[in-house]
Design an enzyme around this catalytic site. Structure first.
Site, PDB file in Angstrom:
ATOM      1  N   ASN A 184      14.520   5.714   8.033  1.00 43.64           N
ATOM      2  CA  ASN A 184      13.859   5.560   6.819  1.00 43.64           C
ATOM      3  C   ASN A 184      12.849   6.892   6.666  1.00 43.64           C
ATOM      4  O   ASN A 184      12.214   7.377   7.660  1.00 43.64           O
ATOM      5  CB  ASN A 184      12.921   4.098   6.952  1.00 43.64           C
ATOM      6  CG  ASN A 184      12.280   4.288   8.405  1.00 43.64           C
ATOM      7  OD1 ASN A 184      12.455   4.358   9.353  1.00 43.64           O
ATOM      8  ND2 ASN A 184      11.094   3.312   8.200  1.00 43.64           N
ATOM      9  N   ILE A 185      12.617   6.958   5.383  1.00 47.96           N
ATOM     10  CA  ILE A 185      11.944   7.985   5.152  1.00 47.96           C
ATOM     11  C   ILE A 185      10.868   7.946   3.982  1.00 47.96           C
ATOM     12  O   ILE A 185      11.284   7.376   2.932  1.00 47.96           O
ATOM     13  CB  ILE A 185      12.784   9.289   4.551  1.00 47.96           C
ATOM     14  CG1 ILE A 185      13.909   9.766   5.491  1.00 47.96           C
ATOM     15  CG2 ILE A 185      11.919  10.601   4.183  1.00 47.96           C
ATOM     16  CD1 ILE A 185      14.972  10.713   4.877  1.00 47.96           C
ATOM     17  N   GLU A 186       9.661   7.820   4.546  1.00 39.65           N
ATOM     18  CA  GLU A 186       8.587   7.352   3.805  1.00 39.65           C
ATOM     19  C   GLU A 186       7.985   8.529   2.831  1.00 39.65           C
ATOM     20  O   GLU A 186       8.256   9.635   3.267  1.00 39.65           O
ATOM     21  CB  GLU A 186       7.357   6.555   4.464  1.00 39.65           C
ATOM     22  CG  GLU A 186       7.787   5.229   5.118  1.00 39.65           C
ATOM     23  CD  GLU A 186       7.020   4.522   5.789  1.00 39.65           C
ATOM     24  OE1 GLU A 186       6.106   4.875   6.143  1.00 39.65           O
ATOM     25  OE2 GLU A 186       7.576   3.307   6.313  1.00 39.65           O
ATOM     26  N   CYS A 236      15.346   3.469   2.684  1.00 40.20           N
ATOM     27  CA  CYS A 236      15.544   2.868   4.016  1.00 40.20           C
ATOM     28  C   CYS A 236      16.536   3.461   4.647  1.00 40.20           C
ATOM     29  O   CYS A 236      17.278   4.240   4.314  1.00 40.20           O
ATOM     30  CB  CYS A 236      16.081   1.289   3.495  1.00 40.20           C
ATOM     31  SG  CYS A 236      14.815   0.133   2.770  1.00 40.20           S
ATOM     32  N   GLU A 244      19.378   2.410   6.112  1.00 39.48           N
ATOM     33  CA  GLU A 244      20.742   1.926   5.672  1.00 39.48           C
ATOM     34  C   GLU A 244      21.060   2.578   4.627  1.00 39.48           C
ATOM     35  O   GLU A 244      22.040   3.196   4.461  1.00 39.48           O
ATOM     36  CB  GLU A 244      20.705   0.434   5.357  1.00 39.48           C
ATOM     37  CG  GLU A 244      20.233  -0.433   6.493  1.00 39.48           C
ATOM     38  CD  GLU A 244      18.939  -0.779   6.574  1.00 39.48           C
ATOM     39  OE1 GLU A 244      17.940   0.133   6.213  1.00 39.48           O
ATOM     40  OE2 GLU A 244      18.276  -2.116   6.997  1.00 39.48           O
ATOM     41  N   CYS A 264      17.283  -4.961   4.057  1.00 42.73           N
ATOM     42  CA  CYS A 264      16.535  -5.587   2.920  1.00 42.73           C
ATOM     43  C   CYS A 264      17.371  -5.822   1.870  1.00 42.73           C
ATOM     44  O   CYS A 264      18.684  -5.395   1.925  1.00 42.73           O
ATOM     45  CB  CYS A 264      15.486  -4.703   2.525  1.00 42.73           C
ATOM     46  SG  CYS A 264      16.074  -3.258   1.580  1.00 42.73           S
ATOM     47  N   CYS A 302      19.148  -3.096   0.279  1.00 45.13           N
ATOM     48  CA  CYS A 302      20.481  -2.256   1.108  1.00 45.13           C
ATOM     49  C   CYS A 302      21.707  -3.216   1.282  1.00 45.13           C
ATOM     50  O   CYS A 302      22.629  -2.655   1.087  1.00 45.13           O
ATOM     51  CB  CYS A 302      19.769  -2.043   2.447  1.00 45.13           C
ATOM     52  SG  CYS A 302      18.595  -0.714   2.467  1.00 45.13           S
TER      53      CYS A 302
HETATM   54  N1  THU Z   1      13.013  -0.276   5.993  1.00 44.50           N
HETATM   55  C1  THU Z   1      14.168   0.443   6.603  1.00 44.50           C
HETATM   56  O1  THU Z   1      14.522   1.206   6.643  1.00 44.50           O
HETATM   57  N2  THU Z   1      15.546  -0.906   6.216  1.00 44.50           N
HETATM   58  C2  THU Z   1      15.095  -2.054   6.008  1.00 44.50           C
HETATM   59  O2  THU Z   1      16.194  -2.962   5.592  1.00 44.50           O
HETATM   60  C3  THU Z   1      13.765  -2.626   5.665  1.00 44.50           C
HETATM   61  C4  THU Z   1      12.741  -1.751   5.705  1.00 44.50           C
HETATM   62  C5  THU Z   1      12.008   0.556   6.249  1.00 44.50           C
HETATM   63  C6  THU Z   1      11.303   0.977   4.645  1.00 44.50           C
HETATM   64  C7  THU Z   1       9.809   1.249   5.320  1.00 44.50           C
HETATM   65  O3  THU Z   1       9.883   2.694   5.489  1.00 44.50           O
HETATM   66  C8  THU Z   1       9.673   0.379   6.588  1.00 44.50           C
HETATM   67  O4  THU Z   1      10.687   0.115   7.066  1.00 44.50           O
HETATM   68  C9  THU Z   1       8.683  -0.768   6.498  1.00 44.50           C
HETATM   69  O5  THU Z   1       8.854  -1.560   5.436  1.00 44.50           O
END
Ligand code: THU
Length: 141
Positions: A45-47, A56, A58, A98, A101
């Site tokens: 994940n990259i915010e 996300c 995935e 999620c 994804c």
């Molecule tokens: N996140 C994922 O990488 N995959 C998911 O299926 C659900 C959420 C990440 C997004 C965000 O950076 C962090 O988890 C918290 O929501």
């Protein structure tokens, strides 16, 4: 799905999790997927400070694979949890993909059959689902 492949995917997902950029949620996710050739693609994940732009793990992995010419995904492993030592993930719930994804994965099914989705805390502790169990009646054109 073959047990060696499952363990490899979980191991690669755990490595990818270490690359997660998640300073806002402090929730780190790694994903690793395998395509029919046996190649593995990983993502984390990259915010972003503009939260909604975050991606996300995935989808990062899927987009890497597709951008390199892959159109079919046999299996994907996901390992996620708060910013704790990997050995502490046992204390938290599995990180399920999620809804967004799940829908993106449904675009790149194997030529026959379904995608195996593995949610893991470690190579000893994981659960496996078919994508169709996690996303019944998915949207398709
Ligand atoms: N996140 C994922 O990488 N995959 C998911 O299926 C659900 C959420 C990440 C997004 C965000 O950076 C962090 O988890 C918290 O929501």
């Amino acid at each position: 799905m073959n047990k060696n492949v499952i363990e490899l995917l979980i191991t690669e997902a755990a490595k990818a999790r270490k690359m997660a950029y998640a300073p806002y949620s402090n929730y780190l996710v790694g994903a690793a997927l395998v395509v029919p050739s046996g190649n593995i693609y990983t993502g984390c994940n990259i915010e972003n400070a503009s939260y909604g732009l975050s991606i996300c793990a995935e989808r990062a992995a899927v987009f890497k694979a597709v951008s390199e010419g892959q159109r079919h995904i046999d299996a994907i492993a996901i390992i996620g949890g708060p910013l704790v030592e990997e050995s502490m993930l046992e204390d938290y719930d599995y990180a399920y993909p999620c809804g967004a994804c799940r829908q993106v994965l449904s675009e790149f099914l194997p030529a026959s059959g379904d995608i195996d989705v593995i949610v893991a805390k470690s190579i000893e502790d994981y659960k496996m689902f078919k994508l169709s169990e996690l996303l019944p009646n998915s949207f398709n054109l």
